[in-house]
Design a protein around this motif. Structure first.
Motif, PDB file in Angstrom:
ATOM      1  N   ALA A   1       1.670  55.510   4.377  1.00 22.43           N
ATOM      2  CA  ALA A   1       1.350  53.945   4.897  1.00 22.43           C
ATOM      3  C   ALA A   1       1.887  53.007   3.637  1.00 22.43           C
ATOM      4  CB  ALA A   1      -0.065  53.865   4.974  1.00 22.43           C
ATOM      5  N   SER A   2       1.769  53.449   2.518  1.00 26.38           N
ATOM      6  CA  SER A   2       2.007  52.487   1.300  1.00 26.38           C
ATOM      7  C   SER A   2       3.816  52.218   1.291  1.00 26.38           C
ATOM      8  CB  SER A   2       1.570  53.209  -0.067  1.00 26.38           C
ATOM      9  OG  SER A   2       2.267  52.221  -1.186  1.00 26.38           O
ATOM     10  N   ALA A   3       4.194  53.449   1.556  1.00 24.93           N
ATOM     11  CA  ALA A   3       5.755  53.479   1.605  1.00 24.93           C
ATOM     12  C   ALA A   3       6.476  52.741   2.624  1.00 24.93           C
ATOM     13  CB  ALA A   3       6.459  54.962   1.547  1.00 24.93           C
ATOM     14  N   ALA A   4       5.559  52.741   4.011  1.00 24.33           N
ATOM     15  CA  ALA A   4       6.115  52.021   4.955  1.00 24.33           C
ATOM     16  C   ALA A   4       6.177  50.726   4.915  1.00 24.33           C
ATOM     17  CB  ALA A   4       5.450  52.715   6.351  1.00 24.33           C
ATOM     18  N   GLY A   5       5.165  50.307   4.049  1.00 23.92           N
ATOM     19  CA  GLY A   5       5.404  48.789   3.698  1.00 23.92           C
ATOM     20  C   GLY A   5       4.509  47.913   5.062  1.00 23.92           C
ATOM     21  N   GLY A   6       3.685  48.728   5.767  1.00 21.88           N
ATOM     22  CA  GLY A   6       3.198  47.866   6.835  1.00 21.88           C
ATOM     23  C   GLY A   6       3.892  47.973   8.107  1.00 21.88           C
ATOM     24  N   GLY A   7       3.162  47.690   9.291  1.00 16.39           N
ATOM     25  CA  GLY A   7       3.712  47.718  10.535  1.00 16.39           C
ATOM     26  C   GLY A   7       3.443  49.135  11.060  1.00 16.39           C
TER      27      GLY A   7
ATOM     28  N   LEU B   1      17.943  66.468 -12.865  1.00 20.80           N
ATOM     29  CA  LEU B   1      18.405  65.181 -12.766  1.00 20.80           C
ATOM     30  C   LEU B   1      17.719  64.254 -12.068  1.00 20.80           C
ATOM     31  CD1 LEU B   1      22.245  65.657 -13.206  1.00 20.80           C
ATOM     32  CD2 LEU B   1      20.739  64.901 -14.970  1.00 20.80           C
ATOM     33  N   SER B   2      17.369  64.749 -10.914  1.00 20.90           N
ATOM     34  CA  SER B   2      16.677  63.779  -9.742  1.00 20.90           C
ATOM     35  C   SER B   2      15.105  63.650 -10.276  1.00 20.90           C
ATOM     36  CB  SER B   2      16.763  64.418  -8.522  1.00 20.90           C
ATOM     37  OG  SER B   2      16.036  65.474  -8.455  1.00 20.90           O
ATOM     38  N   THR B   3      14.531  64.661 -10.898  1.00 16.97           N
ATOM     39  CA  THR B   3      13.085  64.525 -11.145  1.00 16.97           C
ATOM     40  C   THR B   3      13.176  63.398 -12.442  1.00 16.97           C
ATOM     41  OG1 THR B   3      12.649  66.690 -10.391  1.00 16.97           O
ATOM     42  CG2 THR B   3      11.286  65.715 -12.046  1.00 16.97           C
ATOM     43  N   ALA B   4      14.060  63.609 -13.521  1.00 17.96           N
ATOM     44  CA  ALA B   4      14.125  62.874 -14.615  1.00 17.96           C
ATOM     45  C   ALA B   4      14.317  61.421 -14.157  1.00 17.96           C
ATOM     46  CB  ALA B   4      15.083  63.210 -15.683  1.00 17.96           C
ATOM     47  N   ALA B   5      15.186  61.206 -13.003  1.00 17.28           N
ATOM     48  CA  ALA B   5      15.319  59.649 -12.668  1.00 17.28           C
ATOM     49  C   ALA B   5      14.812  59.227 -11.538  1.00 17.28           C
ATOM     50  CB  ALA B   5      16.752  59.747 -12.068  1.00 17.28           C
ATOM     51  N   THR B   6      13.541  60.086 -11.265  1.00 16.74           N
ATOM     52  CA  THR B   6      12.288  59.577 -10.590  1.00 16.74           C
ATOM     53  C   THR B   6      11.778  58.121 -11.031  1.00 16.74           C
ATOM     54  OG1 THR B   6      11.981  61.738  -9.585  1.00 16.74           O
ATOM     55  CG2 THR B   6      10.059  60.153  -9.449  1.00 16.74           C
TER      56      THR B   6
ATOM     57  N   LEU C   1      12.913  55.715 -12.817  1.00 16.64           N
ATOM     58  CA  LEU C   1      13.861  54.847 -12.662  1.00 16.64           C
ATOM     59  C   LEU C   1      14.118  54.332 -11.108  1.00 16.64           C
ATOM     60  CD1 LEU C   1      16.529  56.096 -15.196  1.00 16.64           C
ATOM     61  CD2 LEU C   1      15.067  54.112 -15.666  1.00 16.64           C
ATOM     62  N   LEU C   2      14.069  55.308 -10.356  1.00 15.35           N
ATOM     63  CA  LEU C   2      14.372  54.904  -8.827  1.00 15.35           C
ATOM     64  C   LEU C   2      13.142  54.457  -8.043  1.00 15.35           C
ATOM     65  CD1 LEU C   2      16.553  58.287  -8.041  1.00 15.35           C
ATOM     66  CD2 LEU C   2      17.474  55.908  -8.251  1.00 15.35           C
ATOM     67  N   ALA C   3      12.048  54.971  -8.660  1.00 11.79           N
ATOM     68  CA  ALA C   3      10.511  54.521  -7.982  1.00 11.79           C
ATOM     69  C   ALA C   3      10.523  52.761  -8.445  1.00 11.79           C
ATOM     70  CB  ALA C   3       9.607  55.206  -8.508  1.00 11.79           C
ATOM     71  N   GLY C   4      11.235  52.362  -9.393  1.00 13.56           N
ATOM     72  CA  GLY C   4      11.065  50.981  -9.755  1.00 13.56           C
ATOM     73  C   GLY C   4      11.958  50.056  -8.951  1.00 13.56           C
ATOM     74  N   MET C   5      13.116  50.824  -8.531  1.00 18.26           N
ATOM     75  CA  MET C   5      14.057  49.834  -7.332  1.00 18.26           C
ATOM     76  C   MET C   5      13.579  49.848  -6.028  1.00 18.26           C
ATOM     77  SD  MET C   5      17.483  51.616  -8.904  1.00 18.26           S
ATOM     78  CE  MET C   5      18.048  51.741 -10.695  1.00 18.26           C
ATOM     79  N   VAL C   6      12.697  50.602  -5.737  1.00 17.23           N
ATOM     80  CA  VAL C   6      12.179  50.773  -4.303  1.00 17.23           C
ATOM     81  C   VAL C   6      10.939  49.941  -4.173  1.00 17.23           C
ATOM     82  CG1 VAL C   6      11.761  52.252  -2.301  1.00 17.23           C
ATOM     83  CG2 VAL C   6      13.244  53.085  -3.970  1.00 17.23           C
ATOM     84  N   PRO C   7      10.613  49.043  -3.184  1.00 15.80           N
ATOM     85  CA  PRO C   7       9.389  48.244  -3.164  1.00 15.80           C
ATOM     86  C   PRO C   7       8.334  49.271  -2.445  1.00 15.80           C
ATOM     87  CG  PRO C   7      11.198  47.319  -1.593  1.00 15.80           C
ATOM     88  CD  PRO C   7      11.824  48.595  -2.414  1.00 15.80           C
ATOM     89  N   ASN C   8       7.086  49.178  -2.899  1.00 13.24           N
ATOM     90  CA  ASN C   8       6.051  50.061  -2.297  1.00 13.24           C
ATOM     91  C   ASN C   8       6.230  51.384  -2.347  1.00 13.24           C
ATOM     92  OD1 ASN C   8       4.754  47.511  -1.262  1.00 13.24           O
ATOM     93  ND2 ASN C   8       6.105  47.489   0.479  1.00 13.24           N
ATOM     94  N   ALA C   9       7.002  51.830  -3.454  1.00 14.56           N
ATOM     95  CA  ALA C   9       7.354  53.226  -3.432  1.00 14.56           C
ATOM     96  C   ALA C   9       5.828  54.038  -4.243  1.00 14.56           C
ATOM     97  CB  ALA C   9       8.573  53.557  -4.358  1.00 14.56           C
ATOM     98  N   PRO C  10       5.469  55.328  -3.688  1.00 17.90           N
ATOM     99  CA  PRO C  10       4.415  55.652  -4.547  1.00 17.90           C
ATOM    100  C   PRO C  10       4.786  55.965  -5.946  1.00 17.90           C
ATOM    101  CG  PRO C  10       4.978  56.792  -2.286  1.00 17.90           C
ATOM    102  CD  PRO C  10       5.853  55.756  -2.691  1.00 17.90           C
TER     103      PRO C  10
END
Length: 172
Positions: free
Chosen positions: A57-63, A116-121, A123-132
């Motif tokens: 629900a948090s990731a969906a951003g409502g609706g 690589l993807s876990t280490a970048a998590t 950084l990527l989470a900061g770019m996505v709004p409402n990401a858990p």
């Protein structure tokens, strides 16, 4: 059993064919660790459906439509993880019975991507709004487990190469 534990050490000398075979099995043990991690993840998700629903629900951003689509996507991801754990288990059994270089190399490549993807998590989470937010301890634990798996695959490849060498010498 002691020889398998010794074989997990990538610096242990491999003097006999039994030592090489034990070291080769370290690759299968690494795969089985990955299966256990996947099953724990799937089990936790089934045991804590409310936590999963809150994250979706948090990731969906409502609706309502977004929430339903995200819930279906999360359910699909959960079943996909379980299915991939089964495939990984099959690879582990094959690797245990007949250690092969290509399986070890395949899983080394997948582990490199995972690290690589876990280490970048973060950084990527900061770019996505409402990401858990994934806790730092969980990221660190995942990285430690994957590094252990890499070490075991390296020990396994070393054992597989030495086993091939012993078998070539015996064939001469």
């Amino acid at each position: 059993m002691a020889s398998v534990i010794t074989g997990m050490n990538p610096t242990a000398p491999l003097r006999t064919e039994a030592d090489a075979e034990a070291a080769a099995k370290a690759s299968a043990i690494s795969i089985f660790i990955g299966v256990i991690v996947a099953l724990v993840s799937v089990g936790w998700s089934f045991a804590n459906p409310q936590a999963m629903q809150d994250a979706v629900a948090s990731a969906a951003g409502g609706g309502e439509v977004n929430a339903e689509a995200a819930a279906m996507g999360a359910q699909f991801a959960l079943y996909l993880t379980g299915g991939l754990a089964l495939v990984q288990l099959i690879f582990g059994i094959v690797q245990w019975r007949n250690p092969g270089k290509w399986i070890a190399i395949l899983f080394l490549v997948l582990l490199a991507y995972g690290i690589l993807s876990t280490a970048a998590t973060p950084l990527l989470a900061g770019m996505v709004p409402n990401a858990p937010v994934i806790p730092t301890w969980q990221i660190a634990l995942s990285l430690v487990i994957m590094v252990i798996q890499v070490v075991l695959h390296i020990a396994g490849l070393r054992g597989i190469n030495k086993l091939d060498q012993f078998q070539m010498e015996a064939a001469r």
